[in-house]
Design a protein around this motif. Sequence first.
Motif, PDB file in Angstrom:
ATOM      1  N   SER A 141      27.141  29.554  67.089  1.00  0.00           N
ATOM      2  CA  SER A 141      25.819  29.065  67.491  1.00  0.00           C
ATOM      3  C   SER A 141      25.920  28.219  68.746  1.00  0.00           C
ATOM      4  O   SER A 141      26.864  27.430  68.894  1.00  0.00           O
ATOM      5  N   GLY A 142      24.922  28.350  69.624  1.00  0.00           N
ATOM      6  CA  GLY A 142      24.932  27.596  70.875  1.00  0.00           C
ATOM      7  C   GLY A 142      24.748  26.107  70.695  1.00  0.00           C
ATOM      8  O   GLY A 142      25.329  25.304  71.436  1.00  0.00           O
ATOM      9  N   HIS A 143      23.945  25.695  69.713  1.00  0.00           N
ATOM     10  CA  HIS A 143      23.572  24.277  69.625  1.00  0.00           C
ATOM     11  C   HIS A 143      24.717  23.373  69.201  1.00  0.00           C
ATOM     12  O   HIS A 143      24.638  22.155  69.376  1.00  0.00           O
ATOM     13  N   LYS A 144      25.798  23.932  68.680  1.00  0.00           N
ATOM     14  CA  LYS A 144      26.953  23.124  68.305  1.00  0.00           C
ATOM     15  C   LYS A 144      27.957  22.993  69.446  1.00  0.00           C
ATOM     16  O   LYS A 144      28.963  22.295  69.308  1.00  0.00           O
ATOM     17  N   MET A 145      27.700  23.656  70.572  1.00  0.00           N
ATOM     18  CA  MET A 145      28.631  23.643  71.704  1.00  0.00           C
ATOM     19  C   MET A 145      27.907  23.291  73.003  1.00  0.00           C
ATOM     20  O   MET A 145      28.120  23.902  74.038  1.00  0.00           O
ATOM     21  N   CYS A 146      27.041  22.286  72.906  1.00  0.00           N
ATOM     22  CA  CYS A 146      26.313  21.729  74.053  1.00  0.00           C
ATOM     23  C   CYS A 146      25.173  22.613  74.545  1.00  0.00           C
ATOM     24  O   CYS A 146      24.555  22.322  75.570  1.00  0.00           O
ATOM     25  N   GLY A 147      24.883  23.718  73.855  1.00  0.00           N
ATOM     26  CA  GLY A 147      23.798  24.606  74.249  1.00  0.00           C
ATOM     27  C   GLY A 147      22.521  24.322  73.481  1.00  0.00           C
ATOM     28  O   GLY A 147      22.474  23.441  72.619  1.00  0.00           O
ATOM     29  N   PRO A 148      21.459  25.081  73.765  1.00  0.00           N
ATOM     30  CA  PRO A 148      20.180  24.884  73.091  1.00  0.00           C
ATOM     31  C   PRO A 148      20.218  25.348  71.637  1.00  0.00           C
ATOM     32  O   PRO A 148      21.104  26.110  71.230  1.00  0.00           O
ATOM     33  N   THR A 149      19.224  24.904  70.876  1.00  0.00           N
ATOM     34  CA  THR A 149      19.036  25.436  69.530  1.00  0.00           C
ATOM     35  C   THR A 149      18.408  26.828  69.627  1.00  0.00           C
ATOM     36  O   THR A 149      17.817  27.204  70.632  1.00  0.00           O
TER      37      THR A 149
END
Length: 409
Positions: free
Chosen positions: A221-229
């Motif tokens: 998932s992106g949101h766990k690696m500085c990306g958006p939800t």
Amino acid sequence: MDIKGIRELFPILNQEVNGHPLVYLDSAATSQKPVQVIEAVEQYYRKYNSNVHRGVHTLGTLATDQYEGAREKVRRFINASSMEEIIFTRGTTTSMNTIAQSFGRENVGEGDEIVITYMEHHSNLIPWQQLAKQKGAVLKYVPLQEDGTISLDDVRKTITPQTKLVAMAYVSNVLGTINPIKEVAKITHENGGYLVVDAAQGAPHVRVDVQDLDCDFLAFSGHKMCGPTGIGVMYGKKHLLEKMEPVEFGGEMIDFVDLYDSTWKELPWKFEGGTPIIAGAIGLGAAIDFLEEIGMDQITAYEHHLAAYALEKMSEIEGLSIYGPRKSEDRAGLVTFNIQDVHPHDVATVLDAEGIAVRAGHHCAQPLMKWLNVSATARASFYLYNTEEDIDKLVQGLAKTKEYFSDVF
């Protein structure tokens, strides 16, 4: 690593919570976002907001280029062999359900085995429970060692020639355990099975190379690696994805539609029905740029340092139990714990009053809580923007928590 410079790139960290400077120790739930990611999403909406793949006008072309450019960044980030192997989804949960209900539904039969572990997040457990019920398959669990790791001997005993699928977390979101995925892949393939990797807690913190791991599927998932939800990735080996049927139907994923039948686009688009998560993908691409500029190996090493520091300091607190591997090199940057006679929700509430954000609860891992013989735990999780000072404040907050509840009782 220039931690001071990195922290300055995260606007949310520059604030007070309950009268104290924010200490954010809940990155395993969701990470904070650097200005590069925030600006990338903002620029999409400000300057070239448009749908992708459909229009031939300038904004549509710009949006498509950025969206597909993000796919290439993901391919490079995990070292997939082709962009066709990178499917954008809403997140790890969607990816796992897609794998289960497409590949699993077609390839798992009655009496086949699905193997997982006690440490799995619900998103890598419930899809396989449901698939096993649908197909009459057998769900099996690799046992855990006392320290929350798995042994390859147990993996070899659990996986058999009847095992069709093995699903395993790269990193446990509760124990911090880093699993030997490459070795598990080898054992799985020797028995004719397929390996699905939940990298939700792996991709943000350790270098992921799907070709070296030789996993068949991988999700994060992106949101766990500085990306958006709202943006995630489903990786699959091309020859497997080509044989799979979509599970979501509509616009964008079709090739030709007749009154009574339809055909699908080629990879990767046949799995991306409807208007895709354009801003999210662009933001994820910016997050990957950010992480790669710092270096995943540097991030991993720094988190091992923070984990070692936290384990040392927290182990000095009387009545505090720590779960998972005790060697920092065997775990990711998180520490899950309980204070004797204090409910973890109370621990989190007292810490919040000090401006310290931790997670409390079952962490979407109820079978693991049962294995640990607890109803819930507290968890402090670290990322590249945390410091030793953050951990010192956590330890001070835990001392206040113990003092407060000793006075109460």
